[in-house]
Design an enzyme around this catalytic site. Sequence first.
Site, mmCIF file in Angstrom:
data_model
loop_
_atom_site.group_PDB
_atom_site.id
_atom_site.type_symbol
_atom_site.label_atom_id
_atom_site.label_comp_id
_atom_site.label_asym_id
_atom_site.label_seq_id
_atom_site.Cartn_x
_atom_site.Cartn_y
_atom_site.Cartn_z
ATOM 1 N N GLY A 44 7.915 33.322 10.457
ATOM 2 C CA GLY A 44 8.660 32.380 11.273
ATOM 3 C C GLY A 44 10.093 32.309 10.805
ATOM 4 O O GLY A 44 10.426 32.787 9.718
ATOM 5 N N GLN A 49 18.194 28.329 9.281
ATOM 6 C CA GLN A 49 18.177 29.448 8.328
ATOM 7 C C GLN A 49 19.153 30.554 8.712
ATOM 8 O O GLN A 49 19.481 31.403 7.884
ATOM 9 C CB GLN A 49 16.769 30.056 8.238
ATOM 10 C CG GLN A 49 15.739 29.136 7.632
ATOM 11 C CD GLN A 49 14.400 29.842 7.552
ATOM 12 O OE1 GLN A 49 13.648 29.879 8.512
ATOM 13 N NE2 GLN A 49 14.116 30.420 6.397
ATOM 14 N N CYS A 90 9.337 31.619 1.623
ATOM 15 C CA CYS A 90 10.348 31.315 2.636
ATOM 16 C C CYS A 90 11.509 32.285 2.470
ATOM 17 O O CYS A 90 11.929 32.558 1.342
ATOM 18 C CB CYS A 90 10.825 29.875 2.449
ATOM 19 S SG CYS A 90 12.115 29.388 3.603
ATOM 20 N N LEU A 91 12.025 32.798 3.584
ATOM 21 C CA LEU A 91 13.158 33.727 3.517
ATOM 22 C C LEU A 91 14.368 33.078 2.854
ATOM 23 O O LEU A 91 15.196 33.768 2.267
ATOM 24 C CB LEU A 91 13.531 34.198 4.929
ATOM 25 C CG LEU A 91 12.472 35.010 5.674
ATOM 26 C CD1 LEU A 91 12.930 35.293 7.097
ATOM 27 C CD2 LEU A 91 12.162 36.304 4.940
ATOM 28 N N HIS A 133 5.583 24.678 8.462
ATOM 29 C CA HIS A 133 6.658 25.137 7.573
ATOM 30 C C HIS A 133 7.993 25.212 8.329
ATOM 31 O O HIS A 133 9.016 24.713 7.860
ATOM 32 C CB HIS A 133 6.260 26.500 6.993
ATOM 33 C CG HIS A 133 7.315 27.143 6.145
ATOM 34 N ND1 HIS A 133 7.132 27.422 4.815
ATOM 35 C CD2 HIS A 133 8.574 27.574 6.444
ATOM 36 C CE1 HIS A 133 8.231 27.978 4.323
ATOM 37 N NE2 HIS A 133 9.115 28.093 5.297
ATOM 38 N N GLU A 134 7.965 25.819 9.525
ATOM 39 C CA GLU A 134 9.218 25.975 10.288
ATOM 40 C C GLU A 134 9.746 24.639 10.788
ATOM 41 O O GLU A 134 10.949 24.398 10.771
ATOM 42 C CB GLU A 134 9.022 26.930 11.475
ATOM 43 C CG GLU A 134 8.674 28.365 11.104
ATOM 44 C CD GLU A 134 9.533 28.944 10.007
ATOM 45 O OE1 GLU A 134 10.744 28.644 9.935
ATOM 46 O OE2 GLU A 134 8.992 29.705 9.179
ATOM 47 N N HIS A 137 11.752 22.810 8.324
ATOM 48 C CA HIS A 137 13.151 23.253 8.221
ATOM 49 C C HIS A 137 14.061 22.422 9.121
ATOM 50 O O HIS A 137 15.216 22.183 8.787
ATOM 51 C CB HIS A 137 13.284 24.726 8.639
ATOM 52 C CG HIS A 137 12.986 25.712 7.545
ATOM 53 N ND1 HIS A 137 13.732 25.794 6.391
ATOM 54 C CD2 HIS A 137 12.040 26.670 7.443
ATOM 55 C CE1 HIS A 137 13.243 26.765 5.621
ATOM 56 N NE2 HIS A 137 12.209 27.307 6.228
HETATM 57 NI NI NI Z 1 11.063 28.864 5.534
#
Ligand code: NI
Length: 173
Positions: A44, A49, A90-91, A133-134, A137
């Site tokens: 995701g 991000q 996470c990226l 998770h997304e 953010h």
């Molecule tokens: Ni993330």
Amino acid sequence: MATIRIYGDPILRKKAQTVTKFDDELKEFVKQMKVDMYENDGVGLAAPQVGRSICLAVVDATAGEQEPIVFINPEIYYCSNEKEDAEEGCLSVPNITLPVKRPASISVRAYDEEGKKFTMENLDGLWARAIQHELDHLEGILFVDRASPVHRQLISGKLKKLAKSHRDSSKSE
Ligand code: NI
């Protein structure tokens, strides 16, 4: 390809803005987000991000077997009492994974990039986890915030280093 914002970047801590205009520019942005997500091997990706503080995320928990689902102005309206522990990464927090406890099952409603409202009910497994998770953010929450104190302690040095390298790189810009 967009630059992924890394831990220490203040945009990751901001509450994202509601999307109000469903125009061509938004559709272009969504298209680019899908590309960015796959290029970075993400399950995701949330708009903050990639540097835009708006309530938008893309998720694909099928490893490319279907089009990613686009969640705009999403809202989780049901969470199971039952919780599940699983490893997350996470990226924006590279090279760190930690177990995070989250509701095992959720229902979510959101708009797609056409402005059409949809719901997804009783999701579980990776879908439930990735969406939570997304959506975190979009509230400025990172998975490391939800890890246990013991686990957070284990990675606090790594997090400090990430934040420091962000500060150093923004000074030299
Ligand atoms: Ni993330």
